[in-house]
Design a protein around this motif. Structure first.
Motif: not given
Length: 213
Positions: A41-68
């Motif tokens: 998940w993105r720190q300081q937000t409620v936006e997040g996800t979990i990895t699928d059976e292949n260990g993969r995830f997709s998530l939109s972030v803002v470079p230079g600002m976000d911390v995963l």
């Protein structure tokens, strides 16, 4: 003045959206095995996800600002600052950490040694001649659906009692007192997607995976 303030907010929001990138990453262990159900998940937000059976995830972030932030039971917790030159496709590693295992003691009747490293069981004592055997029995409980998008249901043959919700850091997030109820539901929609644990005053622990579309 209000109009200028509103236009400024709209402009800032537009700049943030324009700077977003979508990460398509994979999370593996040190032996390159994919890890399923890792909370991301993105720190300081409620936006997040979990990895699928292949260990993969997709998530939109803002470079230079976000911390995963990444967490997974039995593995180290990681924080990754998203740099301006972040790669949209990448593989990240999580390394295991050591935990004590549960213990069950079988000792002489004249001296009783009771020790349990993880409190997720109820104790049942059986006397066999001069030996005291301590075994641990989990109550018959049903928690479903897992994974869930917002709500879970609980069924137990005996009263549910108190149920506590924990995150992977061991922090208690919420408590529910179902007293003498045999059936109940819990709404998890206020929490970000990820892996959680329900701990009952009756002694059981259940893993819950929260997914959001």
């Amino acid at each position: 003045m209000k109009k200028m303030y509103f236009l400024g907010l709209i402009s800032l929001w537009g700049i943030t959206l324009a700077g977003q990138v979508t990460l398509n990453w994979q999370i593996t262990d040190e032996q390159n095995r994919p890890l399923t159900g890792v909370s991301v998940w993105r720190q300081q937000t409620v936006e997040g996800t979990i990895t699928d059976e292949n260990g993969r995830f997709s998530l939109s972030v803002v470079p230079g600002m976000d911390v995963l932030e990444m967490s997974y039971l039995g593995f180290e917790r990681r924080q990754i600052k998203i740099q301006p030159d972040v790669k949209e496709n990448s593989t990240e590693l999580l390394f295991p950490v050591e935990y004590d295992l549960p213990e069950v003691s079988i000792v002489a009747y004249s001296y009783v040694n009771r020790r349990c490293c993880l409190c997720y069981c109820t104790r049942q004592v059986v006397k066999l001649d001069s030996i005291l055997v301590e075994s641990f029995v989990k109550p018959n409980v049903r928690v479903y659906p897992i994974p869930t998008q917002h709500q879970i249901f609980l069924q137990q043959e005996t009263p549910l009692g108190q149920i506590d919700l924990y995150n992977l850091n061991g922090q208690k997030l919420q408590s529910f007192n179902f007293s003498d109820q045999l059936n109940a539901s819990i709404d998890l929609s206020a929490w970000p997607a990820g892996t959680y644990f329900l701990r009952s005053s009756k002694g059981w622990v259940e893993k819950v995976i929260l997914q959001k579309q």
